[in-house]
Scaffold this motif. Structure first.
Motif, PDB file in Angstrom:
ATOM      1  N   ASP A   1      15.524 -62.435  97.018  1.00 24.42           N
ATOM      2  CA  ASP A   1      14.694 -63.264  97.596  1.00 24.42           C
ATOM      3  C   ASP A   1      15.083 -63.412  99.012  1.00 24.42           C
ATOM      4  OD1 ASP A   1      13.125 -63.923  95.436  1.00 24.42           O
ATOM      5  OD2 ASP A   1      14.613 -65.422  94.767  1.00 24.42           O
TER       6      ASP A   1
ATOM      7  N   GLY B   1      12.977 -72.051  97.171  1.00 25.04           N
ATOM      8  CA  GLY B   1      12.029 -72.540  96.020  1.00 25.04           C
ATOM      9  C   GLY B   1      11.501 -73.985  96.361  1.00 25.04           C
ATOM     10  N   GLY B   2      11.269 -74.327  97.409  1.00 23.21           N
ATOM     11  CA  GLY B   2      10.779 -75.611  97.324  1.00 23.21           C
ATOM     12  C   GLY B   2      11.628 -76.990  97.535  1.00 23.21           C
TER      13      GLY B   2
ATOM     14  N   THR C   1      15.167 -77.923  91.931  1.00 20.91           N
ATOM     15  CA  THR C   1      14.244 -76.970  92.587  1.00 20.91           C
ATOM     16  C   THR C   1      12.881 -77.055  91.901  1.00 20.91           C
ATOM     17  OG1 THR C   1      16.304 -75.208  93.037  1.00 20.91           O
ATOM     18  CG2 THR C   1      14.161 -74.470  92.904  1.00 20.91           C
TER      19      THR C   1
ATOM     20  N   TRP D   1      10.591 -74.610  92.245  1.00 19.61           N
ATOM     21  CA  TRP D   1       9.725 -73.551  91.545  1.00 19.61           C
ATOM     22  C   TRP D   1      10.481 -73.220  90.368  1.00 19.61           C
ATOM     23  CZ3 TRP D   1       5.826 -71.124  93.098  1.00 19.61           C
ATOM     24  CH2 TRP D   1       5.514 -69.931  92.694  1.00 19.61           C
ATOM     25  N   PRO D   2      10.048 -72.706  89.352  1.00 16.15           N
ATOM     26  CA  PRO D   2      10.354 -72.581  87.816  1.00 16.15           C
ATOM     27  C   PRO D   2      11.442 -71.733  87.585  1.00 16.15           C
ATOM     28  CG  PRO D   2       8.301 -71.751  87.999  1.00 16.15           C
ATOM     29  CD  PRO D   2       8.427 -72.404  89.224  1.00 16.15           C
ATOM     30  N   ARG D   3      12.265 -71.354  88.657  1.00 15.60           N
ATOM     31  CA  ARG D   3      13.512 -70.578  88.556  1.00 15.60           C
ATOM     32  C   ARG D   3      14.400 -70.746  89.893  1.00 15.60           C
ATOM     33  NH1 ARG D   3      13.813 -66.234  91.974  1.00 15.60           N
ATOM     34  NH2 ARG D   3      11.787 -65.301  92.937  1.00 15.60           N
TER      35      ARG D   3
END
Length: 257
Positions: free
Chosen positions: A227, A252-253, A217, A219-221
């Motif tokens: 969400d 998250g991308g 992922t 995104w850093p979480r």
């Protein structure tokens, strides 16, 4: 004014996980929520969803529902309309997970997963649409369908045959309903979550799988239920009145990488 003020909603699988988060968010924004699930107690623990909503001053009821039964889905919509007069939004979220490849999947297992994750969604979409056609439009829309799909409905996940196929079917079902029933003023969209940490026990909390998801992922979480609830709130609101047939990714991308 709360953005879902006076809207009547059904959220399936709303006792736990993503469904619970969506039901609570809808109630916070003024919607009446019908919590539909096979059990009332949250799998991750905590207070019952409908009780939380009522304790906070909202309106909610629980209706025990197995969406793989047409009679149960029919009864769910009938009870909603009997108590609240109409139906504005249905969120089809209830699903079961089964992680096997083609050769490992038994006929009974296949029938159960498809029966809930695909046929159950068909029942809920059809019964909701029948009700929508009976009622007057609200802000030029008779009703909204929101289907919870998955990134695994767009890309293959190793050893995820019945679940992935069912979610791929949900994505196409969403497009088909959107196109066929636009003239009926029925909006139909989907949300495709990535890796969401719900707190429910089971294979979703496998440390090796979580580590892979974190690395995969951008995104850093990893995701949390709120969400997905935010996306479901947007699609249920008048902010999303010219969107239909969309499979909205909340990942998250992941799918962009």
């Amino acid at each position: 004014m709360p953005i879902l003020q006076n809207r009547i909603s059904i959220v399936t699988g709303a006792s736990s996980g993503l469904g619970r988060a969506m039901a609570l968010r809808y109630a916070m924004e003024g919607a009446t929520v019908v919590v539909a699930d096979v059990i009332e107690t949250p799998l991750e623990g905590g207070e019952i969803t409908s009780n939380m909503i009522r304790d906070a001053g909202g309106r909610a009821i629980f209706v025990k529902t197995d969406i793989s039964s047409w009679d149960a889905v029919d009864g769910l919509v009938e009870e909603t309309v009997r108590q609240f007069g109409r139906l504005d939004v249905i969120v089809n979220n209830a699903a079961i997970y089964s992680s096997t490849n083609l050769l490992e999947t038994t006929p009974d297992q296949w029938a159960r997963v498809i029966g809930v994750n695909l046929t159950g969604f068909f029942y809920c979409c059809k019964r909701a649409a029948q009700q929508f056609l009976k009622q007057e439009p609200l802000n030029d829309i008779r009703g909204r369908i929101i289907n919870i799909s998955s990134q695994h409905g767009m890309v293959a996940c190793p050893g995820d045959f019945p679940y992935g196929v069912s979610k791929g079917g949900v994505v196409q079902m969403t497009r088909q309903i959107a196109v066929d029933h636009a003239d009926d003023l029925i909006i139909c969209n989907a949300i495709a979550p990535g890796k969401i940490i719900t707190g429910k026990p089971g294979v979703a909390n496998d440390p090796e799988g979580l580590d892979y998801s974190r690395r995969r992922t951008p995104w850093p979480r990893l995701g949390v239920p709120d969400d997905v609830a935010g996306a479901a709130l947007f699609l249920a609101s008048d902010m999303a009145s010219y969107m239909t047939g969309v499979n909205l990714m909340v990942d998250g991308g992941w799918m962009a990488g």
